[in-house]
Scaffold this active site. Structure first.
Site, PDB file in Angstrom:
ATOM      1  N   CYS A 199      -0.607  -1.437  15.504  1.00 52.01           N
ATOM      2  CA  CYS A 199      -0.386  -1.426  14.117  1.00 52.01           C
ATOM      3  C   CYS A 199      -1.321  -2.642  13.646  1.00 52.01           C
ATOM      4  O   CYS A 199      -0.259  -3.440  13.522  1.00 52.01           O
ATOM      5  CB  CYS A 199       1.035  -1.060  13.315  1.00 52.01           C
ATOM      6  SG  CYS A 199       1.328  -1.065  12.530  1.00 52.01           S
ATOM      7  N   CYS A 208      -1.831   6.062   9.617  1.00 56.98           N
ATOM      8  CA  CYS A 208      -0.218   5.884  10.221  1.00 56.98           C
ATOM      9  C   CYS A 208      -0.862   4.498  10.803  1.00 56.98           C
ATOM     10  O   CYS A 208      -2.339   4.413  11.884  1.00 56.98           O
ATOM     11  CB  CYS A 208       0.683   6.647  10.922  1.00 56.98           C
ATOM     12  SG  CYS A 208       1.495   7.608  10.806  1.00 56.98           S
ATOM     13  N   CYS A 256       4.706  -7.336   8.240  1.00 52.36           N
ATOM     14  CA  CYS A 256       5.649  -6.164   8.920  1.00 52.36           C
ATOM     15  C   CYS A 256       6.386  -7.278  10.109  1.00 52.36           C
ATOM     16  O   CYS A 256       5.143  -8.190  10.236  1.00 52.36           O
ATOM     17  CB  CYS A 256       5.788  -5.244   9.368  1.00 52.36           C
ATOM     18  SG  CYS A 256       6.985  -5.032  10.622  1.00 52.36           S
ATOM     19  N   GLU A 271       0.790  -1.067   0.126  1.00 54.04           N
ATOM     20  CA  GLU A 271       0.246   0.330   0.067  1.00 54.04           C
ATOM     21  C   GLU A 271       1.200   1.536  -0.388  1.00 54.04           C
ATOM     22  O   GLU A 271       2.276   1.031   0.333  1.00 54.04           O
ATOM     23  CB  GLU A 271      -1.063  -0.485   1.722  1.00 54.04           C
ATOM     24  CG  GLU A 271      -1.919  -0.951   0.679  1.00 54.04           C
ATOM     25  CD  GLU A 271      -3.005  -1.130   2.060  1.00 54.04           C
ATOM     26  OE1 GLU A 271      -4.115  -1.488   2.074  1.00 54.04           O
ATOM     27  OE2 GLU A 271      -2.856  -0.847   3.769  1.00 54.04           O
TER      28      GLU A 271
HETATM   29  N1  SAH Z   1       8.300  -0.270  11.243  1.00 51.61           N
HETATM   30  C1  SAH Z   1       8.529   1.202  10.545  1.00 51.61           C
HETATM   31  C2  SAH Z   1       7.939   2.085   9.601  1.00 51.61           C
HETATM   32  C3  SAH Z   1       6.375   2.057   9.544  1.00 51.61           C
HETATM   33  S1  SAH Z   1       5.689   2.656  11.094  1.00 51.61           S
HETATM   34  C4  SAH Z   1       8.435   2.321  12.702  1.00 51.61           C
HETATM   35  O1  SAH Z   1       8.178   1.555  13.308  1.00 51.61           O
HETATM   36  O2  SAH Z   1       8.789   3.246  13.017  1.00 51.61           O
HETATM   37  C5  SAH Z   1       5.142   4.203  10.699  1.00 51.61           C
HETATM   38  C6  SAH Z   1       4.399   4.824  12.155  1.00 51.61           C
HETATM   39  O3  SAH Z   1       3.251   5.042  12.679  1.00 51.61           O
HETATM   40  C7  SAH Z   1       5.532   4.527  13.220  1.00 51.61           C
HETATM   41  O4  SAH Z   1       5.989   5.391  13.833  1.00 51.61           O
HETATM   42  C8  SAH Z   1       4.294   4.052  13.776  1.00 51.61           C
HETATM   43  O5  SAH Z   1       4.662   3.639  14.702  1.00 51.61           O
HETATM   44  C9  SAH Z   1       3.680   4.616  13.326  1.00 51.61           C
HETATM   45  N2  SAH Z   1       1.908   3.945  13.938  1.00 51.61           N
HETATM   46  C10 SAH Z   1       1.697   2.153  14.018  1.00 51.61           C
HETATM   47  N3  SAH Z   1      -0.034   2.039  14.496  1.00 51.61           N
HETATM   48  C11 SAH Z   1      -0.742   2.806  14.794  1.00 51.61           C
HETATM   49  C12 SAH Z   1      -1.432   3.649  14.445  1.00 51.61           C
HETATM   50  N4  SAH Z   1      -2.576   2.936  14.913  1.00 51.61           N
HETATM   51  N5  SAH Z   1      -2.262   5.680  14.708  1.00 51.61           N
HETATM   52  C13 SAH Z   1      -0.970   6.134  14.714  1.00 51.61           C
HETATM   53  N6  SAH Z   1       0.447   5.996  13.862  1.00 51.61           N
HETATM   54  C14 SAH Z   1       1.087   4.627  14.473  1.00 51.61           C
END
Ligand code: SAH
Length: 352
Positions: A111, A330, A104, A84
């Protein structure tokens, strides 16, 4: 696109050397979706290229547009893995959120991508193609891509060869020409990758998904913390900062009554003052609903948390969510069925 296959076609056709440059321009400046659109190339060469090295390897399956203008594309790789990509529109400056992997492996509890499991890492071409899709889509709105964030599906530092190769291509002044400072790599804290980025001359931005100021809570939210606990993570960030002099962006998701207490804000400030004095910026993030049972902090708790960071002179900002209504924000990127795709792929490669 498979560059080696494309170069082999040029050699087959005894094409002059300047064709390589024309191909590069067609992809990185004209954002072609097929070689038929590369009008500087002779017709027979276009046909041969489309046959042996099609520009697009990802199949576009679905496109959704949010009320705020955010566009999410769902692609499938040639071997069936979902990917995506999210285009975030701000006037004529658009930003794109790219996936580095399908699914992942890290399984962070908040997440959605974590719950779908791990498919595979994407190739440089598959990452670059997402950028070209975004540039082409932005162009339809009279806009350009100004920022790239590696914050889609996957952990970019677990696919760092391809991610860095992609960054070099995106940054190439004769090609796509995006400033390195406009590319952000976000990690859940994969230390070997942070140490490699410390040696990288490109001025990329590094963002760390911290989300908790102590090991007990962080390990509960993010299993990677059991392998790389906070003290080791902070030490690696110190090495990174010493080597690059660059600021570290700390992401902190605000989860109601989980990590948003005043004491936790104080502890976060302590941690950053001692590990990264004057060298961090905190991005507070609204929690976007997924299947987890956690909820977003209400505005009064968000404000209280921010007030503590302000009082402690920790630079911070609050990131507003985009595309929540189409699950493009995110942490909401997930496609069911990576497990099934993997099983099918395994069955295919199994000897008869
Ligand atoms: N694996 C990497 C990049 C992908 S996530 C990382 O962990 O940074 C990108 C961002 O979205 C990260 O900061 C992650 O923690 C955040 N994220 C994950 N789930 C989320 C949610 N439900 N609401 C808001 N941000 C979230």
């Amino acid at each position: 696109m498979d560059l080696d296959a494309a170069l082999a076609v040029l050699a087959d056709h005894k094409a002059p050397a300047y064709r390589v440059e024309q191909m590069r321009q067609a992809i990185t400046r004209e954002y072609i979706a097929s070689w038929d659109e590369a009008l500087t190339l002779p017709k027979d060469l276009r046909a041969a290229l489309e046959e042996a090295a099609p520009v697009r390897e990802l199949r576009e399956d679905d496109l959704q547009q949010s009320q705020d203008g955010t566009i999410k594309a769902r692609f499938t790789t040639h071997d069936g893995y979902p990917v995506e990509t999210v285009l975030m529109r701000h006037g004529d400056r658009h930003a794109v959120c790219l996936s580095s992997q399908s699914g992942c492996a890290l399984a962070c509890t908040f997440c959605a991508t974590g719950t779908m499991g791990f498919g595979r890492s994407l190739t440089t071409g598959e990452i670059f193609e997402q950028l070209i899709w975004a540039a082409r889509t932005a162009r339809q709105h009279g806009a350009r891509i100004r920022n790239v964030v590696m914050m889609g599906m996957g952990e970019p530092l677990q696919n760092l060869d391809s991610v860095l190769h992609f960054c070099h291509l995106a940054n190439d002044p004769g090609g796509f020409g995006l400033g390195a400072r406009s590319i952000a790599i976000s990690t859940a804290g994969w230390i070997p990758g942070i140490d490699r980025l410390a040696k990288e001359p490109m001025q990329l931005r590094l963002a760390i998904s911290l989300h908790a100021p102590d090991d007990v809570l962080r390990s509960r939210l993010m299993p990677i913390n059991r392998r790389y606990p906070i003290a080791e993570l902070m030490a690696s960030l110190q090495r990174y900062r010493k080597a690059t002099k660059r600021r570290v962006y700390v992401e902190y998701l605000l989860l109601n009554e989980v990590n948003d207490r005043v004491e936790q804000a104080e502890r976060l400030a302590d941690l950053l003052h001692s590990s990264l004095p004057g060298g961090s910026h905190v991005n507070l993030i609204w929690y976007n609903p997924t299947t987890s049972d956690m909820t977003a902090s209400p505005p009064e708790r968000v404000n209280r948390f921010r007030a503590v960071l302000d009082k402690r002179h920790i630079p911070q900002s609050l990131r507003r969510s985009k595309g929540v209504d189409i699950d493009a924000a995110c942490g909401q990127l997930a496609v069911r069925g990576v497990g099934e795709v993997r099983q099918a792929a395994r069955a295919q490669t199994r000897p008869a």
